[in-house]
Write an enzyme that holds these catalytic residues in place. Structure first.
Site, mmCIF file in Angstrom:
data_model
loop_
_atom_site.group_PDB
_atom_site.id
_atom_site.type_symbol
_atom_site.label_atom_id
_atom_site.label_comp_id
_atom_site.label_asym_id
_atom_site.label_seq_id
_atom_site.Cartn_x
_atom_site.Cartn_y
_atom_site.Cartn_z
ATOM 1 N N ASP A 50 -2.970 -2.998 -4.910
ATOM 2 C CA ASP A 50 -1.920 -3.982 -4.635
ATOM 3 C C ASP A 50 -0.987 -4.151 -5.839
ATOM 4 O OD1 ASP A 50 -2.732 -4.539 -2.065
ATOM 5 O OD2 ASP A 50 -3.828 -6.363 -2.581
ATOM 6 N N HIS A 56 -9.038 -2.327 -4.921
ATOM 7 C CA HIS A 56 -7.955 -2.653 -4.003
ATOM 8 C C HIS A 56 -6.939 -3.594 -4.643
ATOM 9 C CE1 HIS A 56 -5.825 -2.868 -0.251
ATOM 10 N NE2 HIS A 56 -5.662 -4.157 -0.505
ATOM 11 N N HIS A 71 -0.328 -10.994 -5.329
ATOM 12 C CA HIS A 71 1.060 -10.566 -5.115
ATOM 13 C C HIS A 71 2.058 -11.479 -5.825
ATOM 14 C CE1 HIS A 71 -0.270 -7.568 -2.339
ATOM 15 N NE2 HIS A 71 -0.734 -8.438 -1.473
ATOM 16 N N HIS A 129 0.833 -1.207 0.000
ATOM 17 C CA HIS A 129 0.000 0.000 0.000
ATOM 18 C C HIS A 129 0.871 1.261 0.000
ATOM 19 C CE1 HIS A 129 -3.222 -2.631 2.198
ATOM 20 N NE2 HIS A 129 -2.955 -3.044 0.969
#
Length: 315
Positions: A246, A242, A269, A84
């Protein structure tokens, strides 16, 4: 090109500080953001028991991507949940920053990036007298893992197209697609919060994760497939936004801003990091460029240059 390029590198004008709790450790942590010279890049300094350890914000330093993006050794010195913060660095166009942190995890704050945005806006951004270098994608690069995939494609701008697909009807299939600049990041992405499922909480707690997670810093989906946060969603497709946040944070670990389009379906990720490694490992897929001249009323021209010394492809 029809998009705006920042000619010169930036840093903060003054120091900024944030204090919060690590979402996984549940422990308090303080982080200081300091201005840095040109060509410093983003440098984390972890202080622990009077000792200091440095981590460069580069994909080559990523040690884990299970529930967050972690720099360093998961079994040793590391800094977790950097995504973030790094998304804010990317979104606001910061090139150089020294980040002093007194714990192994960046604070989760409210689960979004808005507190970082507000801290950096208050500190101000300073332009430095050294040219910024960009990674320009010149051919498609793609990775796949089952039904999931991610790819970089050439594009005259910086764009993200992030699609997610969850069985839960509270999320379902969502897409967020947009070119990226500082205003778009502040308005459309920065306030999107991390999310999770109540059914997973006990399992995560037993494994030593999410010890600092709460309704104050996470969107939580209950066993009835409803968002249980009292305030509801900040955006209709907050979950996809969101995931875009990321992805921006993970791709900020390239070591320079990229010119191109990043697309993913059911990514995360691990896939973001793998796609970035795939791009940077293929020198025919990108070039390092900077602006060379800017005529009145026209977009800047670019030319290929040497890579910055802190870039991962030089390590």
């Amino acid at each position: 090109m029809g998009f705006v390029l920042q000619d010169y590198q930036t840093t903060l004008k003054s120091r900024a500080t944030l204090t919060g709790t690590g979402v996984h450790s549940g422990k308090p942590v303080t982080v200081h953001f300091l201005p840095a010279d040109a060509d410093t890049g983003i440098l984390f300094q972890l202080t622990n028991g009077g000792e200091s350890r440095e981590f460069r914000a580069l994909v080559s330093e990523v040690g884990a991507t299970d529930l967050c993006t972690m720099l360093g050794d998961p079994a040793g010195d590391h800094i977790g949940t950097v995504e973030h913060l790094m998304a804010t660095v990317f979104g606001l166009g910061l090139d150089n920053l020294i980040i002093e942190i007194d714990g192994p995890e960046v604070p989760i704050l409210d689960g979004s990036a808005i507190a970082f945005v507000e801290a950096f806006d208050q500190a101000g951004v300073e332009t430095l007298p050294v040219k910024r270098r960009y990674i320009r994608v010149v051919k498609p690069v793609r990775i796949e893992n089952g039904a999931s995939w991610a790819e970089f494609r050439p594009y005259d701008g910086t764009r993200f197209e992030i699609e997610i697909d969850f069985e839960s009807p509270a999320i379902g299939r969502q897409l967020f697609a947009s070119d990226i600049n500082a205003d778009i990041f502040r308005r459309d992405i920065a306030r999107a919060r991390t999310f999770g499922f109540m059914k997973d909480v006990e399992r995560l707690w037993a494994a030593g994760y999410a010890l600092g997670s709460s309704l104050e810093n996470s969107l939580v989906i209950g066993d009835d497939n409803r968002v249980i946060n009292m305030g509801g969603l900040r955006y209709p497709n907050e979950f996809a936004r969101h995931k875009t946040l990321d992805a921006m944070g993970d791709l900020a670990l390239a070591g320079a801003r990229f010119i191109g389009c990043f697309r993913s379906y059911r990514g995360g990720h691990r896939m973001n990091a793998a796609a970035l490694r795939r791009l940077l490992s293929d020198r025919s897929a990108f070039e390092i460029v900077e602006t060379t001249r800017r005529e009145r009323g026209r977009s800047a021209e670019m030319s290929a240059v040497s890579a910055p010394v802190y870039a991962p492809w030089m390590i």
